[in-house]
Design a protein around this motif. Structure first.
Motif, PDB file in Angstrom:
ATOM      1  N   LEU A 113       0.918  -1.224  -0.034  1.00 48.86           N
ATOM      2  CA  LEU A 113      -0.120  -0.086   0.064  1.00 48.86           C
ATOM      3  C   LEU A 113       0.977   1.294   0.067  1.00 48.86           C
ATOM      4  N   ILE A 114       0.129   2.390  -0.050  1.00 46.22           N
ATOM      5  CA  ILE A 114       0.824   3.673  -0.073  1.00 46.22           C
ATOM      6  C   ILE A 114       1.779   3.887   1.406  1.00 46.22           C
ATOM      7  N   HIS A 115       3.140   4.068   1.111  1.00 47.01           N
ATOM      8  CA  HIS A 115       3.984   4.521   1.961  1.00 47.01           C
ATOM      9  C   HIS A 115       4.721   5.829   1.564  1.00 47.01           C
ATOM     10  N   GLY A 116       5.403   6.222   2.459  1.00 47.16           N
ATOM     11  CA  GLY A 116       6.084   7.490   2.347  1.00 47.16           C
ATOM     12  C   GLY A 116       7.658   7.333   2.236  1.00 47.16           C
ATOM     13  N   PHE A 117       8.654   8.321   1.929  1.00 48.60           N
ATOM     14  CA  PHE A 117       9.926   8.309   2.276  1.00 48.60           C
ATOM     15  C   PHE A 117      10.372   9.508   2.356  1.00 48.60           C
ATOM     16  N   LYS A 118      10.909   9.722   3.540  1.00 48.17           N
ATOM     17  CA  LYS A 118      11.522  11.233   3.822  1.00 48.17           C
ATOM     18  C   LYS A 118      12.987  10.915   4.505  1.00 48.17           C
ATOM     19  N   LEU A 119      13.755  11.344   3.854  1.00 48.41           N
ATOM     20  CA  LEU A 119      15.063  11.474   4.569  1.00 48.41           C
ATOM     21  C   LEU A 119      15.394  12.797   5.002  1.00 48.41           C
ATOM     22  N   GLU A 120      15.851  12.750   6.600  1.00 48.55           N
ATOM     23  CA  GLU A 120      15.981  13.646   7.137  1.00 48.55           C
ATOM     24  C   GLU A 120      16.947  14.587   6.678  1.00 48.55           C
ATOM     25  N   ASN A 121      16.868  16.158   6.848  1.00 48.01           N
ATOM     26  CA  ASN A 121      17.898  17.133   6.453  1.00 48.01           C
ATOM     27  C   ASN A 121      18.193  17.218   5.141  1.00 48.01           C
ATOM     28  N   THR A 122      17.637  16.475   4.263  1.00 44.38           N
ATOM     29  CA  THR A 122      17.637  16.718   2.762  1.00 44.38           C
ATOM     30  C   THR A 122      16.348  17.121   2.357  1.00 44.38           C
ATOM     31  N   ASN A 123      16.277  17.193   0.996  1.00 39.35           N
ATOM     32  CA  ASN A 123      14.956  17.331   0.194  1.00 39.35           C
ATOM     33  C   ASN A 123      14.304  16.168  -0.381  1.00 39.35           C
ATOM     34  N   VAL A 124      14.683  15.050   0.140  1.00 41.30           N
ATOM     35  CA  VAL A 124      14.099  13.792  -0.300  1.00 41.30           C
ATOM     36  C   VAL A 124      12.949  13.736   0.662  1.00 41.30           C
ATOM     37  N   ASN A 125      11.892  13.639  -0.187  1.00 39.77           N
ATOM     38  CA  ASN A 125      10.439  13.558   0.539  1.00 39.77           C
ATOM     39  C   ASN A 125       9.424  13.177  -0.359  1.00 39.77           C
ATOM     40  N   MET A 126       9.183  11.725  -0.298  1.00 38.45           N
ATOM     41  CA  MET A 126       8.229  11.331  -1.604  1.00 38.45           C
ATOM     42  C   MET A 126       7.092  10.472  -1.265  1.00 38.45           C
ATOM     43  N   MET A 127       5.908  10.221  -1.836  1.00 36.24           N
ATOM     44  CA  MET A 127       5.222   9.361  -1.584  1.00 36.24           C
ATOM     45  C   MET A 127       5.877   8.212  -2.252  1.00 36.24           C
ATOM     46  N   VAL A 128       5.414   6.933  -1.819  1.00 33.77           N
ATOM     47  CA  VAL A 128       5.898   5.582  -2.375  1.00 33.77           C
ATOM     48  C   VAL A 128       4.541   4.809  -2.670  1.00 33.77           C
ATOM     49  N   ILE A 129       4.172   4.954  -3.945  1.00 37.74           N
ATOM     50  CA  ILE A 129       2.953   4.132  -4.389  1.00 37.74           C
ATOM     51  C   ILE A 129       3.192   3.007  -5.120  1.00 37.74           C
ATOM     52  N   PRO A 130       2.287   1.821  -4.761  1.00 37.33           N
ATOM     53  CA  PRO A 130       2.353   0.325  -5.226  1.00 37.33           C
ATOM     54  C   PRO A 130       2.394   0.581  -6.760  1.00 37.33           C
ATOM     55  N   GLY A 131       3.208  -0.244  -7.612  1.00 39.45           N
ATOM     56  CA  GLY A 131       2.720  -0.040  -8.926  1.00 39.45           C
ATOM     57  C   GLY A 131       3.698   1.043  -9.767  1.00 39.45           C
ATOM     58  N   GLN A 132       4.341   1.993  -8.660  1.00 41.67           N
ATOM     59  CA  GLN A 132       4.955   2.904  -9.438  1.00 41.67           C
ATOM     60  C   GLN A 132       6.365   3.214  -8.541  1.00 41.67           C
ATOM     61  N   VAL A 133       7.565   3.693  -9.330  1.00 42.92           N
ATOM     62  CA  VAL A 133       8.674   3.810  -8.778  1.00 42.92           C
ATOM     63  C   VAL A 133       9.025   5.178  -8.542  1.00 42.92           C
ATOM     64  N   SER A 134       9.100   5.718  -7.258  1.00 47.54           N
ATOM     65  CA  SER A 134       9.647   7.020  -6.935  1.00 47.54           C
ATOM     66  C   SER A 134      11.116   7.449  -7.026  1.00 47.54           C
ATOM     67  N   LYS A 135      11.406   8.451  -7.745  1.00 44.57           N
ATOM     68  CA  LYS A 135      12.936   8.745  -8.014  1.00 44.57           C
ATOM     69  C   LYS A 135      13.326  10.033  -7.466  1.00 44.57           C
ATOM     70  N   LEU A 136      14.539   9.991  -6.852  1.00 41.10           N
ATOM     71  CA  LEU A 136      14.960  11.606  -6.283  1.00 41.10           C
ATOM     72  C   LEU A 136      16.291  11.298  -6.194  1.00 41.10           C
ATOM     73  N   THR A 137      17.048  12.376  -6.355  1.00 36.27           N
ATOM     74  CA  THR A 137      18.582  12.164  -6.277  1.00 36.27           C
ATOM     75  C   THR A 137      19.072  13.376  -5.418  1.00 36.27           C
ATOM     76  N   VAL A 138      19.718  12.979  -4.597  1.00 39.45           N
ATOM     77  CA  VAL A 138      20.443  13.865  -3.236  1.00 39.45           C
ATOM     78  C   VAL A 138      22.045  13.788  -3.201  1.00 39.45           C
ATOM     79  N   THR A 139      22.493  15.049  -2.965  1.00 42.89           N
ATOM     80  CA  THR A 139      24.135  14.776  -2.725  1.00 42.89           C
ATOM     81  C   THR A 139      24.275  14.927  -1.335  1.00 42.89           C
TER      82      THR A 139
END
Ligand SMILES: [Cu+2]
Length: 169
Positions: A113-139
């Motif tokens: 089911l729908i989850h989330g993914f938030k990496l603290e102190n970065t701008n990585v903050n996204m919804m994680v949706i079944p059937g779909q791949v969420s992509k984000l790049t951070v340095t």
């Protein structure tokens, strides 16, 4: 004989027209600086997957044997992470380690089911949706531990759904 014509504009209206135009320029500048100079980007759907097989297909990057980090070149990584409720509200893997200065592209998907993914102190903050791949790049410039959490309520075990990225000096 020429007649000079000018449109009458109420002084208040003129002021508001100038204010709105200046605001447009400020917003345009802010978005340009954020996007091009600071590298801030929005998470985007990368590809579609079948949530029923994404964790069981041996060829899937989110199969338990395949999840985790891949080094593309020195300091450049892809991180494949599976969010799962059915396997006990956790991320697979729930800990990754990279050296400071690394650029990491996260590919996160869910098998249920729908989850989330938030990496603290970065701008990585996204919804994680079944059937779909969420992509984000951070340095990740500075060393330390960056916790990531699920921030979309996903059931009774939601609060224990977290992990961390360890950035070594
Ligand atoms: Cu959750």
């Amino acid at each position: 004989m020429t007649t000079k014509t000018s449109m009458h504009i109420d002084p208040y209206e003129r002021t508001w027209m100038i204010v709105s135009f200046v605001m447009l320029i400020i917003f345009f500048t802010a978005v340009s600086v954020a996007g091009f100079a600071m590298g801030i980007q929005l998470p985007g759907p990368d590809r579609r997957v079948d949530p029923k097989t994404v964790a069981s297909d041996p060829d899937s990057p989110w199969h338990p044997d395949n999840v985790g980090l891949r080094e593309l070149s020195p300091g450049k990584y892809d991180a494949y992470i599976l969010a799962s409720q059915t396997q006990g509200w956790r991320f697979f893997p729930n800990e990754i380690t990279v050296p400071a200065g690394s650029t990491v592209t996260f590919y996160v998907t869910s098998q249920d089911l729908i989850h989330g993914f938030k990496l603290e102190n970065t701008n990585v903050n996204m919804m994680v949706i079944p059937g779909q791949v969420s992509k984000l790049t951070v340095t990740l410039k500075s060393a330390g531990e960056y916790n990531f959490i699920c921030h979309e309520y996903c059931g009774t075990g939601h609060a224990i759904m977290f992990g961390k990225v360890i950035v070594t000096p």
